[in-house]
Design a protein around this motif. Structure first.
Motif, mmCIF file in Angstrom:
data_model
loop_
_atom_site.group_PDB
_atom_site.id
_atom_site.type_symbol
_atom_site.label_atom_id
_atom_site.label_comp_id
_atom_site.label_asym_id
_atom_site.label_seq_id
_atom_site.Cartn_x
_atom_site.Cartn_y
_atom_site.Cartn_z
ATOM 1 N N ILE A 1 8.281 10.523 63.233
ATOM 2 C CA ILE A 1 8.480 11.096 64.739
ATOM 3 C C ILE A 1 8.025 12.574 64.417
ATOM 4 O O ILE A 1 7.386 13.077 65.343
ATOM 5 N N LEU A 2 8.619 13.385 63.339
ATOM 6 C CA LEU A 2 8.192 14.790 63.262
ATOM 7 C C LEU A 2 6.868 14.853 63.192
ATOM 8 O O LEU A 2 6.190 15.804 63.873
ATOM 9 N N VAL A 3 6.020 14.172 62.585
ATOM 10 C CA VAL A 3 4.640 14.565 62.187
ATOM 11 C C VAL A 3 3.747 13.967 63.446
ATOM 12 O O VAL A 3 2.358 14.052 63.451
ATOM 13 N N SER A 4 4.192 13.401 64.405
ATOM 14 C CA SER A 4 3.767 13.013 65.607
ATOM 15 C C SER A 4 3.629 14.218 66.563
ATOM 16 O O SER A 4 3.207 14.344 67.456
ATOM 17 N N PRO B 1 8.124 5.375 66.905
ATOM 18 C CA PRO B 1 7.273 4.619 65.619
ATOM 19 C C PRO B 1 8.145 3.363 65.638
ATOM 20 O O PRO B 1 9.396 3.199 66.080
ATOM 21 N N GLU B 2 7.498 2.389 64.739
ATOM 22 C CA GLU B 2 8.461 1.210 64.733
ATOM 23 C C GLU B 2 9.584 1.157 63.799
ATOM 24 O O GLU B 2 10.610 0.855 64.292
ATOM 25 N N GLU B 3 9.572 2.087 62.650
ATOM 26 C CA GLU B 3 10.777 2.377 61.980
ATOM 27 C C GLU B 3 11.197 3.639 62.499
ATOM 28 O O GLU B 3 10.421 4.840 62.484
ATOM 29 N N ARG B 4 12.422 3.836 63.071
ATOM 30 C CA ARG B 4 12.718 5.057 63.558
ATOM 31 C C ARG B 4 14.159 5.439 63.323
ATOM 32 O O ARG B 4 14.778 4.557 63.211
ATOM 33 N N LYS C 1 24.647 1.323 66.839
ATOM 34 C CA LYS C 1 23.115 1.173 66.549
ATOM 35 C C LYS C 1 22.634 0.929 68.215
ATOM 36 O O LYS C 1 21.191 1.718 68.225
ATOM 37 N N GLY C 2 23.250 0.448 68.933
ATOM 38 C CA GLY C 2 22.575 0.278 70.242
ATOM 39 C C GLY C 2 22.633 1.688 70.813
ATOM 40 O O GLY C 2 21.485 1.891 71.346
ATOM 41 N N MET C 3 23.578 2.455 70.790
ATOM 42 C CA MET C 3 23.420 3.784 71.202
ATOM 43 C C MET C 3 22.706 4.671 70.748
ATOM 44 O O MET C 3 21.817 5.397 71.183
ATOM 45 N N GLN C 4 22.461 4.351 69.467
ATOM 46 C CA GLN C 4 21.249 5.138 68.794
ATOM 47 C C GLN C 4 19.881 4.845 69.187
ATOM 48 O O GLN C 4 18.942 5.705 69.405
ATOM 49 N N GLN C 5 19.737 3.532 69.588
ATOM 50 C CA GLN C 5 18.424 3.212 69.661
ATOM 51 C C GLN C 5 18.043 3.927 71.316
ATOM 52 O O GLN C 5 16.889 4.150 71.540
ATOM 53 N N LYS C 6 19.230 4.098 72.205
ATOM 54 C CA LYS C 6 18.927 4.492 73.345
ATOM 55 C C LYS C 6 18.651 6.252 73.148
ATOM 56 O O LYS C 6 17.688 6.927 73.866
ATOM 57 N N VAL C 7 19.444 6.822 72.356
ATOM 58 C CA VAL C 7 18.910 8.040 71.817
ATOM 59 C C VAL C 7 17.411 8.328 71.288
ATOM 60 O O VAL C 7 16.774 9.218 71.706
ATOM 61 N N GLN C 8 16.965 7.278 70.648
ATOM 62 C CA GLN C 8 15.606 7.153 70.104
ATOM 63 C C GLN C 8 14.517 7.072 71.391
ATOM 64 O O GLN C 8 13.702 7.976 71.318
ATOM 65 N N PHE C 9 15.038 6.273 72.395
ATOM 66 C CA PHE C 9 14.073 6.443 73.485
ATOM 67 C C PHE C 9 13.990 7.778 74.180
ATOM 68 O O PHE C 9 13.176 8.035 74.718
ATOM 69 N N ILE C 10 15.235 8.443 74.273
ATOM 70 C CA ILE C 10 15.223 9.581 74.786
ATOM 71 C C ILE C 10 14.248 10.548 74.315
ATOM 72 O O ILE C 10 13.428 11.351 74.791
ATOM 73 N N ALA C 11 14.495 10.670 72.820
ATOM 74 C CA ALA C 11 13.723 11.276 71.956
ATOM 75 C C ALA C 11 12.381 11.254 72.327
ATOM 76 O O ALA C 11 11.497 12.203 72.334
ATOM 77 N N THR C 12 11.865 10.225 72.543
ATOM 78 C CA THR C 12 10.374 9.722 72.873
ATOM 79 C C THR C 12 10.021 10.105 74.195
ATOM 80 O O THR C 12 8.724 11.063 74.158
ATOM 81 N N VAL C 13 10.818 10.326 75.146
ATOM 82 C CA VAL C 13 10.272 10.741 76.672
ATOM 83 C C VAL C 13 10.890 12.146 77.060
ATOM 84 O O VAL C 13 10.557 12.719 77.957
ATOM 85 N N ILE C 14 11.646 12.737 76.163
ATOM 86 C CA ILE C 14 12.669 14.087 76.565
ATOM 87 C C ILE C 14 11.478 15.221 77.162
ATOM 88 O O ILE C 14 11.623 15.678 78.266
ATOM 89 N N ALA C 15 10.077 15.277 76.750
ATOM 90 C CA ALA C 15 9.224 16.326 76.719
ATOM 91 C C ALA C 15 8.395 15.965 78.032
ATOM 92 O O ALA C 15 7.396 16.322 78.211
ATOM 93 N N ASP C 16 8.700 14.710 78.700
ATOM 94 C CA ASP C 16 7.835 14.244 79.990
ATOM 95 C C ASP C 16 6.479 14.149 79.553
ATOM 96 O O ASP C 16 5.827 14.818 80.244
ATOM 97 N N PRO C 17 6.329 13.242 78.745
ATOM 98 C CA PRO C 17 4.877 12.981 78.208
ATOM 99 C C PRO C 17 3.953 12.376 79.360
ATOM 100 O O PRO C 17 4.696 11.585 80.119
ATOM 101 N N GLU C 18 2.693 12.510 79.134
ATOM 102 C CA GLU C 18 1.602 11.927 80.057
ATOM 103 C C GLU C 18 1.402 10.514 79.599
ATOM 104 O O GLU C 18 0.956 9.671 80.456
ATOM 105 N N LEU C 19 1.623 10.458 78.218
ATOM 106 C CA LEU C 19 1.084 9.172 77.401
ATOM 107 C C LEU C 19 2.430 8.936 76.541
ATOM 108 O O LEU C 19 2.902 9.690 75.966
#
Lengths: 422, 303
Positions: free
Chosen positions: A236-239, B79-82, B134-152
């Motif tokens: 994640i970091l290196v992305s 990523p797949e492994e997160r 584990k379920g809550m951590q998965q939610k946090v991982q989604f948030i981490a992915t979209v937090i910066a309001d990405p275009e892609l």
């Protein structure tokens, strides 16, 4: 640049906010100074076992004196009605060594000594027998008592005045001075007494502190990087940041953690130096050199440890990879003695120009007045900086591949292949 | 407008050709399914799109940028492994990830609060990650992915390991992102999931593209030659029929592919036994995949 700073900031806060960090701030001075104090304290206070020893006095003229000396010692060992040291109790015995040895074995007595008949007239051997050869206090005490007592009796037998003998025996004192200097007005400035603290304590303490700081900070990176890899955070970091930015950010964060510690300690030293009036012994430039060499040492060893952390896939592998690097860190400590003894010898100059040892040994030599020649400082710093840049580059290449590689930990050869890979 | 364009992209690891001359286009604002069995080169391709890996050959253009990493701040990646920093608090982890995407500390903090509230995690904001389920951590991982309001948004096997509740949460997040105009590309080996959610897909097998287009286009081009049915005796009773090209047993129903006229097939079936269900349909992505990649791929595709 901004991202390097963000990574560094996060690394810094992650370490500094932990209780372990707070603990280590206090732990290091405790380790450095406390250990000596504690040992000295324990040695005196804890061992209060009484020791009875047998004396086979061949001369027949020494036992009473030993008894008197023991009594005086035992009285002094009692403070405020509390025993603070072991009591030594001599008992008279005949010369049956087998029987005495049995008594020692049974614990009836702790040791026995055999003083030969002619001990006062001739200088010979006095035997001390025990089954605890590592316990030296009793033997040392007996030696001291016998030396002074035998000497006293010899002087008396020769009919000399003890006061005269004492005066004749007084030792002249050799004192060390620096060199006299010519002043601008043409006069001569008297040479300064050599300050033992400055020539020994300060350089040794400076190098030792640097060593401790590197040993505690740099390996943190290994665990830290390995954890990111094993917890699958790295991808994640290196992305978001390039592996190089991540690597450098971590390194910078760790340097700041370590600097925080050294600023606390050096601040403490400066305060104490000021308080107790020896601040002139520590030139201000030495503080600056310390922080500078700390930076170099941390970049060198921090890079190596991060690269290993990134390459390894489990803690055990990382630790076995760490060994060679640890030997490099410790090498300057091994040669500290000879360098201290002759800081301007060819050997000292050579080892202090070995790039990974320069931060430690050049610091040591700069701390010993008058310090190394300017060219040595320039060459050392330049060489070490060039080496630092190279090692950062090599390590960052290994880091870049390793941080994403899963599976088996690579061999050193494989890692070299990573360095040159596209 | 294209969000991603790959042209002749290849990547080799030692002797293994992971991706072989792959070209594809992802339109902006679409949900794009990147499908194929495990080990077919999906993750490698996604990593190359993010410039985590460098392609040996070919052109990769992301959000109009073809320079290395130039677009990465506008891309969110799961990523797949997160993993997450276990010792950091939830809010700090999220703010850090946002910061790495170039957000200011204040904006990242606010976004973290907003998302945590939305996914009902506000009360965990100050807790350490390791205290979360584990379920809550998965939610946090989604948030981490979209937090910066990405275009892609790039999601690598996002559905694997999710519990049903989080599966639904993720589905809603993805659909909402699309409503806002975000491009979503996700990889999966689960063809059913891909068929359900994506506007278009790219199918990859052993590093090579075998199929791409919108779901409708693909299915239309394969015609309505598939019959879904349920009869007494199941698959066994179908053995005696002529003109069946392929059969697949789903337990409760069976699917057959046939060149015969469906009405005629139905008549033949009635002769065998009672027919409880009979539906003429388009082939599933799975079937299309097996048809293209050959029976050897069947095992892999199920994995």
């Amino acid at each position: 640049m901004d991202k390097i700073f963000r990574v560094a900031r996060n690394e810094y806060l992650n370490v500094v906010r932990t209780k372990a960090f707070l603990f280590s701030v206090f732990l290091m001075p405790v380790l450095m100074f406390g250990a000596i104090g504690v040992q000295a304290y324990l040695q005196d206070k804890v061992d209060v076992d009484d020791r009875t020893f047998a004396v086979v006095d061949g001369t027949g003229a020494l036992f009473t004196s030993i008894e008197r000396a023991a009594r005086a010692r035992n009285e002094a060992a009692t403070k405020d009605g509390k025993q603070t040291r072991s009591y030594f109790t001599p008992v008279r015995a005949d010369g049956d060594t087998a029987a005495l040895s049995d008594q020692v074995r049974k614990g009836k007595i702790f040791a026995y000594i055999r003083i030969p008949q002619d001990a006062i007239e001739r200088t010979g051997e006095i035997a001390y027998h025990s089954q605890s050869p590592t316990y030296r206090d009793l033997a040392k005490w007996i030696q001291q008592v016998l030396v002074s007592e035998i000497r006293k009796q010899r002087i008396a037998a020769a009919g000399l005045d003890p006061a005269l003998v004492r005066r004749l025996n007084e030792r002249p004192m050799l004192r060390s001075y620096g060199l006299a200097e010519r002043t601008e007005s043409g006069g001569v400035k008297k040479a300064q007494r050599v300050n033992q603290a400055q020539t020994y304590m300060i350089p040794v303490a400076a190098m030792f502190l640097l060593f401790m700081l590197v040993m505690t900070s740099a390996p943190l990176l290994l665990n830290n990087v390995l954890e990111e890899k094993m917890q699958r955070i790295a991808e994640i970091l290196v992305s978001s940041v390039s592996p190089f930015e991540l690597f450098l950010g971590k390194l910078v964060g760790m340097v700041f953690v370590s600097w925080t510690l050294s600023i606390l300690y050096l601040g403490g030293v400066a305060f104490l130096a000021h308080r107790f009036g020896f601040s002139s012994a520590i030139p201000p430039s030495l503080y600056a050199w310390f922080l500078f060499f700390q930076l170099l040492a941390l970049f060198i060893f921090g890079s190596i440890f991060s690269a290993f952390g990134a390459a390894a896939s489990e803690i055990r592998d990382a630790q076995s990879m760490m060994m060679p690097a640890m030997i490099l860190v410790m090498m300057p400590m091994f040669v500290m003695g000879p360098v201290l003894n002759n800081p301007n010898s060819g050997f000292a100059v050579a080892v202090s120009l070995i790039p990974f040892a320069t931060p430690f040994l050049l610091l040591l030599r700069i701390a010993i007045p008058p310090g190394p020649a300017t060219w040595e400082i320039v060459a050392g710093v330049a060489g070490s900086m060039a080496f630092t840049l190279m090692i950062v580059w090599v390590a960052s290449r290994i880091f870049r591949v390793g941080i994403l590689a899963q599976g088996q930990t690579p061999s050193f050869r494989k890692m070299l292949a990573w360095v040159v890979s596209k | 407008m294209t969000a991603i364009r790959l042209e002749g992209v290849s990547k080799r690891f030692g002797a293994h050709q992971a991706v072989d001359d792959l070209s594809m286009v992802v339109e902006r604002g679409s949900i794009f399914g990147f499908i194929g069995p495990n080990g077919s080169g999906k993750s490698t391709t996604l990593r190359m799109i993010l410039h985590i890996l460098h392609a040996d050959a070919g052109v990769i253009e992301v959000l109009g940028e073809s320079g290395r990493r130039a677009a990465n701040d506008r891309v969110g990646y799961l990523p797949e492994e997160r993993g997450l920093y276990r010792k950091m608090t939830v809010r700090r982890v999220l703010a850090y990830y946002g910061g790495l995407k170039g957000m200011s500390a204040r904006r990242a903090g606010e976004a973290a609060d907003r998302w945590l509230a939305k996914l009902e995690l506000s009360e965990w904001s100050k807790k350490k990650v390791e205290t979360l389920s584990k379920g809550m951590q998965q939610k946090v991982q989604f948030i981490a992915t979209v937090i910066a309001d990405p275009e892609l948004v790039i999601l690598d096997e996002p559905f694997s390991g999710l519990d049903p509740v989080n599966l639904e949460v993720l589905r809603e997040v993805i659909l909402e992102l699309r409503r806002k105009g975000t491009t979503v590309i996700f990889s999966t080996h689960d063809m059913t999931k891909a068929q359900e959610m994506s506007d278009s897909i790219c199918m990859i097998f052993r590093g090579q593209k075998v199929l791409d287009g919108t779901i409708d286009e693909i299915q239309a081009s394969y015609g309505a030659d598939t019959v879904r049915l349920r009869i007494d005796g199941g698959l066994k009773s179908l053995g005696s029929l002529d003109g069946i090209d392929a059969m697949r047993d789903f337990g409760q129903f069976q699917e057959v592919r046939t060149e015969r006229d469906p009405q005629e097939l139905l008549r033949a079936l009635l002769d065998i036994g009672a027919v409880h269900h009979f539906e003429v349909t388009q082939p599933s992505l799975h079937d299309i995949f097996v048809r293209i990649a050959g029976p050897a791929a069947e095992e892999l595709a199920r994995g």
